[in-house]
Design a protein around this motif. Structure first.
Motif, PDB file in Angstrom:
ATOM      1  N   GLU A  74       2.471  -7.508 -15.019  1.00  0.00           N
ATOM      2  CA  GLU A  74       2.047  -7.571 -13.616  1.00  0.00           C
ATOM      3  C   GLU A  74       2.889  -6.576 -12.826  1.00  0.00           C
ATOM      4  O   GLU A  74       4.017  -6.872 -12.435  1.00  0.00           O
ATOM      5  N   ALA A  75       2.351  -5.387 -12.624  1.00  0.00           N
ATOM      6  CA  ALA A  75       3.085  -4.324 -11.931  1.00  0.00           C
ATOM      7  C   ALA A  75       3.086  -4.573 -10.423  1.00  0.00           C
ATOM      8  O   ALA A  75       2.141  -5.155  -9.877  1.00  0.00           O
ATOM      9  N   PRO A  76       4.119  -4.124  -9.728  1.00  0.00           N
ATOM     10  CA  PRO A  76       4.171  -4.293  -8.273  1.00  0.00           C
ATOM     11  C   PRO A  76       3.209  -3.348  -7.575  1.00  0.00           C
ATOM     12  O   PRO A  76       2.857  -2.291  -8.118  1.00  0.00           O
ATOM     13  N   PRO A  77       2.777  -3.700  -6.382  1.00  0.00           N
ATOM     14  CA  PRO A  77       1.909  -2.791  -5.625  1.00  0.00           C
ATOM     15  C   PRO A  77       2.702  -1.593  -5.113  1.00  0.00           C
ATOM     16  O   PRO A  77       3.930  -1.629  -5.041  1.00  0.00           O
ATOM     17  N   ALA A  78       2.002  -0.532  -4.781  1.00  0.00           N
ATOM     18  CA  ALA A  78       2.660   0.651  -4.230  1.00  0.00           C
ATOM     19  C   ALA A  78       3.204   0.320  -2.845  1.00  0.00           C
ATOM     20  O   ALA A  78       2.524  -0.304  -2.026  1.00  0.00           O
ATOM     21  N   ARG A  79       4.453   0.716  -2.601  1.00  0.00           N
ATOM     22  CA  ARG A  79       5.085   0.441  -1.311  1.00  0.00           C
ATOM     23  C   ARG A  79       5.689   1.709  -0.738  1.00  0.00           C
ATOM     24  O   ARG A  79       6.189   2.568  -1.469  1.00  0.00           O
ATOM     25  N   ALA A  80       5.689   1.790   0.580  1.00  0.00           N
ATOM     26  CA  ALA A  80       6.301   2.929   1.251  1.00  0.00           C
ATOM     27  C   ALA A  80       7.814   2.894   1.098  1.00  0.00           C
ATOM     28  O   ALA A  80       8.477   3.927   1.046  1.00  0.00           O
ATOM     29  N   ASP A  81       8.366   1.703   1.035  1.00  0.00           N
ATOM     30  CA  ASP A  81       9.804   1.520   0.849  1.00  0.00           C
ATOM     31  C   ASP A  81      10.142   1.766  -0.620  1.00  0.00           C
ATOM     32  O   ASP A  81       9.917   0.925  -1.480  1.00  0.00           O
ATOM     33  N   ARG A  82      10.694   2.957  -0.911  1.00  0.00           N
ATOM     34  CA  ARG A  82      10.964   3.336  -2.298  1.00  0.00           C
ATOM     35  C   ARG A  82      12.009   2.426  -2.953  1.00  0.00           C
ATOM     36  O   ARG A  82      11.928   2.142  -4.150  1.00  0.00           O
ATOM     37  N   THR A  83      13.008   1.998  -2.175  1.00  0.00           N
ATOM     38  CA  THR A  83      14.044   1.129  -2.720  1.00  0.00           C
ATOM     39  C   THR A  83      13.457  -0.199  -3.154  1.00  0.00           C
ATOM     40  O   THR A  83      13.745  -0.713  -4.234  1.00  0.00           O
ATOM     41  N   ARG A  84      12.608  -0.758  -2.296  1.00  0.00           N
ATOM     42  CA  ARG A  84      11.941  -2.006  -2.644  1.00  0.00           C
ATOM     43  C   ARG A  84      11.022  -1.807  -3.845  1.00  0.00           C
ATOM     44  O   ARG A  84      10.970  -2.653  -4.748  1.00  0.00           O
ATOM     45  N   GLN A  85      10.320  -0.705  -3.891  1.00  0.00           N
ATOM     46  CA  GLN A  85       9.418  -0.404  -4.998  1.00  0.00           C
ATOM     47  C   GLN A  85      10.187  -0.376  -6.319  1.00  0.00           C
ATOM     48  O   GLN A  85       9.760  -0.963  -7.315  1.00  0.00           O
TER      49      GLN A  85
END
Length: 352
Positions: A74-85
């Protein structure tokens, strides 16, 4: 004759690793290695998953850097916050922190359909909803309870696929203290009121696992996992990171001592009771008298990069056995200036 008789006793021919003077006091801190030579071995092609406390994310990070096949269903969704990603890529599925043995067991039971909690969602102060069983995994929250339920159904299907397809699971024990919904005993990573929901002492309550109950949880999880995936292996470790707070009526240092001691005993009991379950001594490496002052940050809780590198260097050394390390990220103990990767830690919300 007297000398020969004196030398004939159970301790006379033990290897150096069995003696404190030779294996701890007489070893430079950076060379400390309490891992068994015949411990687990991993291969580059096998699917390795992680779960557990915040420390499990550091294990995932180093496995990824070293070129192992980190298994994600289950991959994470794309996020603008690179650190969170980047932080979210360190979960094999989006279950967030799994702090207790009861949480792990119920995660398995929920994923295979044998347990369905009554609790669906918590409402936040901003009007959005979160999943009580992984409240930090969707920072923006959900618009409705129905959206929470739909996302959870998808998530649990991915978790079921993870159990079915992994080769090795690395699980990091973190806490004995936890929270439950009294309606059906559903285990929660944090109580309501911290990351959503409203505190209701009649509905929610604290629990503190015993060695017996936590061992029972782990054996039930392992038996369920092996029924679904007979060839699976499990590596257990105890997080060296101290607990952030305690609800027990005693000093946090005393509660922390109980937590780590009990979890360490549970790991030992489980390893003895089931095949293909291994223990890796990350807790012992980080908290040894010769290393503890070097490896903890100023808050006496965070493990610094030198400590993480030492622990994971040993993990990779024994995982690889005699095979050479190829294309692995450098694990230099002198790189103390490098920053520890951000981790997602629900427990931190207890003491902001």
């Amino acid at each position: 004759m007297w000398r020969e008789r004196m030398a004939d006793h159970p301790y006379a021919t033990l290897p150096a690793e069995r003696y404190w003077r030779k294996a701890v006091a007489g070893v430079p801190p950076f060379a400390l290695d309490p891992t068994r030579p015949e411990a687990f071995q991993l291969t580059r092609h096998e699917k390795i998953a992680t779960a557990g406390s915040c420390f499990a994310q550091e294990v995932a990070r180093v496995l990824q850097e070293a070129g192992y096949t980190y298994h994600v269903t289950e991959a994470p969704p794309a996020r603008a916050d690179r650190t969170r990603q980047e932080a979210e890529t360190r979960f094999s599925a989006r279950y967030g922190n799994v702090y207790t043995t009861r949480h792990l067991l119920q995660l398995f039971q929920r994923s295979v359909g044998t347990f369905k909690p009554a609790l669906v969602a918590w409402r936040r102060e901003d009007g959005r909803y979160v999943d009580p069983f992984r409240p930090s995994m969707e920072p923006d929250g959900f618009a409705t309870e129905e959206e929470v339920a739909a996302a959870r159904d998808f998530h649990l299907a991915c978790v079921r696929e993870l159990w079915r397809t992994l080769d090795t699971l690395v699980f990091t024990f973190g806490l004995t203290e936890g929270w439950i919904d009294r309606q059906d005993g559903a285990a929660l990573p944090v109580p309501p009121g911290v990351m959503g929901g409203e505190w209701d002492r009649d509905r929610y309550g604290p629990v503190n696992g015993t060695v017996a109950s936590m061992t029972e949880d782990m054996l039930a999880f392992l038996d369920g996992l092996r029924e679904l995936n007979p060839a699976s292996r499990v590596v257990l470790t105890v997080s060296p990171i101290p607990i952030i707070a305690t609800v027990e009526d005693r000093h946090v240092l005393v509660s922390n001592s109980y937590t780590k001691s009990a979890l360490r005993v549970v790991a030992d009991e489980v390893c003895r009771a089931r095949p293909n379950v291994f223990y890796f001594p990350s807790y012992e490496v980080a908290t040894a008298p010769s290393t503890m002052a070097r490896y903890f940050g100023e808050n006496l809780r965070s493990i610094n990069e030198a400590g993480l590198r030492h622990v994971m260097r040993l993990f990779l050394r024994h995982a690889e056995g005699a095979a050479p390390v190829r294309h692995a990220a450098p694990l230099d103990l002198q790189q103390q200036a490098s920053q520890v990767g951000q981790v997602i830690c629900d427990e931190e919300a207890l003491d902001p």
